[in-house]
Design a protein around this motif. Structure first.
Motif, PDB file in Angstrom:
ATOM      1  N   PHE A   1       0.810  -1.216   0.000  1.00 26.96           N
ATOM      2  CA  PHE A   1       0.000   0.000   0.000  1.00 26.96           C
ATOM      3  C   PHE A   1       0.844   1.267   0.000  1.00 26.96           C
ATOM      4  O   PHE A   1       0.384   2.316  -0.461  1.00 26.96           O
ATOM      5  N   ALA A   2       2.061   1.206   0.506  1.00 24.47           N
ATOM      6  CA  ALA A   2       2.886   2.416   0.583  1.00 24.47           C
ATOM      7  C   ALA A   2       3.927   2.520  -0.526  1.00 24.47           C
ATOM      8  O   ALA A   2       4.548   3.563  -0.688  1.00 24.47           O
ATOM      9  N   TRP A   3       4.095   1.444  -1.281  1.00 28.09           N
ATOM     10  CA  TRP A   3       5.147   1.398  -2.307  1.00 28.09           C
ATOM     11  C   TRP A   3       4.460   1.161  -3.643  1.00 28.09           C
ATOM     12  O   TRP A   3       4.282   0.038  -4.085  1.00 28.09           O
ATOM     13  N   ARG A   4       4.090   2.226  -4.320  1.00 26.08           N
ATOM     14  CA  ARG A   4       3.263   2.124  -5.519  1.00 26.08           C
ATOM     15  C   ARG A   4       4.041   2.248  -6.826  1.00 26.08           C
ATOM     16  O   ARG A   4       3.513   1.919  -7.885  1.00 26.08           O
ATOM     17  N   LYS A   5       5.279   2.746  -6.773  1.00 24.03           N
ATOM     18  CA  LYS A   5       6.078   2.925  -7.983  1.00 24.03           C
ATOM     19  C   LYS A   5       7.429   2.237  -7.811  1.00 24.03           C
ATOM     20  O   LYS A   5       7.999   2.247  -6.722  1.00 24.03           O
ATOM     21  N   PRO A   6       7.949   1.633  -8.893  1.00 27.77           N
ATOM     22  CA  PRO A   6       9.263   0.970  -8.785  1.00 27.77           C
ATOM     23  C   PRO A   6      10.363   1.970  -8.469  1.00 27.77           C
ATOM     24  O   PRO A   6      10.410   3.062  -9.022  1.00 27.77           O
ATOM     25  N   ARG A   7      11.249   1.573  -7.563  1.00 29.67           N
ATOM     26  CA  ARG A   7      12.321   2.459  -7.121  1.00 29.67           C
ATOM     27  C   ARG A   7      13.709   1.976  -7.536  1.00 29.67           C
ATOM     28  O   ARG A   7      14.676   2.723  -7.424  1.00 29.67           O
ATOM     29  N   PHE A   8      13.803   0.738  -7.988  1.00 28.38           N
ATOM     30  CA  PHE A   8      15.123   0.182  -8.279  1.00 28.38           C
ATOM     31  C   PHE A   8      15.327  -0.104  -9.766  1.00 28.38           C
ATOM     32  O   PHE A   8      16.255  -0.809 -10.143  1.00 28.38           O
TER      33      PHE A   8
ATOM     34  N   ILE B   1      13.172 -10.704   4.057  1.00 35.29           N
ATOM     35  CA  ILE B   1      12.537  -9.384   3.983  1.00 35.29           C
ATOM     36  C   ILE B   1      13.097  -8.593   2.808  1.00 35.29           C
ATOM     37  O   ILE B   1      12.351  -7.962   2.042  1.00 35.29           O
ATOM     38  N   LEU B   2      14.413  -8.617   2.635  1.00 36.41           N
ATOM     39  CA  LEU B   2      15.009  -7.938   1.481  1.00 36.41           C
ATOM     40  C   LEU B   2      14.506  -8.544   0.176  1.00 36.41           C
ATOM     41  O   LEU B   2      14.269  -7.819  -0.808  1.00 36.41           O
ATOM     42  N   ALA B   3      14.325  -9.857   0.151  1.00 41.72           N
ATOM     43  CA  ALA B   3      13.814 -10.512  -1.052  1.00 41.72           C
ATOM     44  C   ALA B   3      12.389 -10.068  -1.353  1.00 41.72           C
ATOM     45  O   ALA B   3      12.029  -9.855  -2.516  1.00 41.72           O
ATOM     46  N   VAL B   4      11.556  -9.918  -0.319  1.00 40.93           N
ATOM     47  CA  VAL B   4      10.182  -9.444  -0.513  1.00 40.93           C
ATOM     48  C   VAL B   4      10.176  -8.034  -1.091  1.00 40.93           C
ATOM     49  O   VAL B   4       9.415  -7.723  -2.018  1.00 40.93           O
ATOM     50  N   LEU B   5      11.043  -7.166  -0.567  1.00 39.27           N
ATOM     51  CA  LEU B   5      11.116  -5.800  -1.080  1.00 39.27           C
ATOM     52  C   LEU B   5      11.555  -5.783  -2.547  1.00 39.27           C
ATOM     53  O   LEU B   5      10.981  -5.062  -3.375  1.00 39.27           O
ATOM     54  N   ALA B   6      12.573  -6.582  -2.861  1.00 39.77           N
ATOM     55  CA  ALA B   6      13.064  -6.624  -4.235  1.00 39.77           C
ATOM     56  C   ALA B   6      12.014  -7.194  -5.183  1.00 39.77           C
ATOM     57  O   ALA B   6      11.840  -6.697  -6.310  1.00 39.77           O
ATOM     58  N   ALA B   7      11.311  -8.242  -4.738  1.00 35.44           N
ATOM     59  CA  ALA B   7      10.282  -8.856  -5.585  1.00 35.44           C
ATOM     60  C   ALA B   7       9.113  -7.910  -5.804  1.00 35.44           C
ATOM     61  O   ALA B   7       8.563  -7.824  -6.913  1.00 35.44           O
ATOM     62  N   HIS B   8       8.717  -7.189  -4.772  1.00 33.67           N
ATOM     63  CA  HIS B   8       7.611  -6.234  -4.915  1.00 33.67           C
ATOM     64  C   HIS B   8       7.970  -5.129  -5.899  1.00 33.67           C
ATOM     65  O   HIS B   8       7.172  -4.774  -6.774  1.00 33.67           O
ATOM     66  N   ASP B   9       9.172  -4.603  -5.782  1.00 34.14           N
ATOM     67  CA  ASP B   9       9.587  -3.542  -6.683  1.00 34.14           C
ATOM     68  C   ASP B   9       9.622  -4.034  -8.125  1.00 34.14           C
ATOM     69  O   ASP B   9       9.200  -3.318  -9.047  1.00 34.14           O
ATOM     70  N   ARG B  10      10.097  -5.248  -8.329  1.00 33.76           N
ATOM     71  CA  ARG B  10      10.154  -5.795  -9.686  1.00 33.76           C
ATOM     72  C   ARG B  10       8.766  -6.074 -10.238  1.00 33.76           C
ATOM     73  O   ARG B  10       8.506  -5.887 -11.443  1.00 33.76           O
ATOM     74  N   ALA B  11       7.853  -6.525  -9.354  1.00 35.92           N
ATOM     75  CA  ALA B  11       6.487  -6.796  -9.795  1.00 35.92           C
ATOM     76  C   ALA B  11       5.806  -5.521 -10.284  1.00 35.92           C
ATOM     77  O   ALA B  11       5.020  -5.556 -11.242  1.00 35.92           O
ATOM     78  N   LEU B  12       6.082  -4.406  -9.633  1.00 31.75           N
ATOM     79  CA  LEU B  12       5.499  -3.137 -10.076  1.00 31.75           C
ATOM     80  C   LEU B  12       5.952  -2.777 -11.482  1.00 31.75           C
ATOM     81  O   LEU B  12       5.239  -2.067 -12.209  1.00 31.75           O
ATOM     82  N   LEU B  13       7.094  -3.268 -11.869  1.00 28.77           N
ATOM     83  CA  LEU B  13       7.647  -2.941 -13.189  1.00 28.77           C
ATOM     84  C   LEU B  13       7.206  -3.932 -14.257  1.00 28.77           C
ATOM     85  O   LEU B  13       7.027  -3.554 -15.419  1.00 28.77           O
ATOM     86  N   THR B  14       7.011  -5.196 -13.889  1.00 31.00           N
ATOM     87  CA  THR B  14       6.775  -6.229 -14.895  1.00 31.00           C
ATOM     88  C   THR B  14       5.331  -6.715 -14.989  1.00 31.00           C
ATOM     89  O   THR B  14       4.914  -7.182 -16.043  1.00 31.00           O
TER      90      THR B  14
END
Length: 413
Positions: free
Chosen positions: A42-49, A369-382
């Motif tokens: 809910f707080a991370w709506r756009k890819p950052r990486f 936890i780092l893997a969840v953050l990385a996967a979420h960011d990538r999902a927003l892009l793909t």
């Protein structure tokens, strides 16, 4: 002998060493992942990486590091083939501790410094220049991708975990002798790309180096380590490399359990079990990555490759949780034997089991936890907009399962 006895028992400390009950550790880890996912959803709506790290042209090869790597390699090989019994034991210990575990902390601190330390890369540069073929004689076959590196990593863990006598000097001689011949010959024939795709330890270091928070392409640049993960070069066999690293660590813990030890499995039985662990880890990830709607068949096939870099923090977390005490304590013994000095290793970590247990939980949960953050960011892009959350649910379930099994294998067997 240094490696005699239960070679698989690298992770010192078990369930009774935890400062909190084991079920609480597992439940707490699962909740930590779930809460992390709920917050970022809910707080991370756009890819950052997605934006690549731009550092300009990286520095050239550091020859003084190649010299250090060559001297250490020559010392270990000399001790293994020509040294006294004590020095041979030290070389075997070095093989199983420093060569296998140290690339992880080294890559986190200094990036892919392994390519500068590699004596095989240095020898290839010299031979290539002398023959007028610095890029090799043949083009590295693109269809091979990372598969040779995956096979090399599997060969190492098979020797350590499944072979009849992994601590035998003769076994390590054959392995390291074959590795030296294949690596150098491959480098001369195919050029530097051979090391980038086929050298198991070079690839291992390169994968972990993408999570380094300090160095990018030989240049000092502190940054968010999750920004470096998407730059991991994708090629055939990369998922197999990660599956071998994760699956073998899980099998190592499982193989040390009393239930498995009393079965007194044959080499074939251990080999089959190791293959099953690797396949289950790899196939579970592929299925979870592809479990989303709103994509074409071709896009679905590409999703595992788009997300494989997100498993790197889990690899790092498992390695530290499983091998930390092994590297620190057995690694000291290996160096003492290699130098033939009269000294006693420090067992400071083993004498503090509560600290070891706490670190295990922190490494495993932190990596996930780092893997969840990385996967979420990538999902927003793909992923398509309508499936950006639902498309991550299968991966989230897999992360929780990995966490549970990781903690169970490390702490309760």
């Amino acid at each position: 002998m240094l490696i005699a006895g239960p070679i698989a028992t690298h992770g010192l400390g078990g369930q009774t060493d935890l400062p909190i009950p084991f079920p609480v550790a597992v439940i707490g880890g699962a909740w930590a992942l779930t809460i992390t996912f709920a917050v970022v959803a809910f707080a991370w709506r756009k890819p950052r990486f997605a934006e690549p790290l731009d550092i300009g042209r990286p520095p050239g090869v550091r020859s003084w590091l190649t010299l250090i790597g060559t001297v250490v390699t020559a010392w270990v090989y000399g001790a293994l083939y020509l040294g006294s019994e004590q020095r041979q034991d030290g070389a075997v210990g070095f093989f199983y501790t420093w060569l296998w575990v140290s690339p992880v902390p080294l890559a986190l601190l200094a990036g892919h410094v392994w390519r500068d330390l590699s004596p095989w890369r240095g020898a290839q540069r010299l031979i290539g220049r002398a023959l007028g073929r610095p890029q090799g004689f043949l083009r590295y076959p693109s269809r091979l991708g990372y598969w040779p590196a995956a096979a090399g990593l599997f060969a190492f863990v098979w020797l350590e975990l499944c072979s009849p006598d992994p601590g035998a000097v003769a076994s390590v001689r054959w392995w390291l002798g074959g590795y030296a011949v294949l690596t150098l010959a491959g480098g001369v024939v195919f050029g530097p790309r051979w090391f980038n795709r086929a050298d198991p330890f070079d690839v291992y270091s390169a994968v972990v180096a993408r999570l380094s928070p300090l160095v990018v392409d030989r240049r000092w640049r502190p940054h968010n380590p999750l920004r470096g993960l998407p730059t991991l070069p994708l090629d055939r066999g990369l998922i197999a490399v990660v599956a071998v690293l994760l699956g073998s660590t899980a099998f190592d813990s499982f193989g040390a359990s009393q239930e498995w030890q009393i079965r007194d499995m044959s080499t074939l039985g251990d080999t089959v079990a190791l293959v099953v662990f690797v396949l289950v880890v790899g196939l579970a990830f592929v299925v979870a990555a592809m479990a989303t709607g709103g994509v074409s068949r071709a896009q679905r096939r590409e999703l595992p490759g788009d997300l494989v870099h997100t498993l790197v923090p889990i690899v790092v977390g498992y390695v530290f949780a499983h091998y930390l005490t092994y590297l620190v304590e057995k690694g000291q013994r290996a160096v003492i034997d290699l130098l033939s000095v009269d000294a006693t290793p420090s067992f400071w970590l083993s004498e503090r089991p509560m600290l070891v247990g706490t670190l295990k939980v922190a490494f495993v949960v932190g990596g996930h936890i780092l893997a969840v953050l990385a996967a979420h960011d990538r999902a927003l892009l793909t992923l398509p907009r309508a499936h950006r959350l639902t498309g991550q649910l299968a991966m989230m379930v897999l992360m929780v399962a990995y966490t549970f099994m990781g903690l169970y294998l490390l702490l309760s067997v």
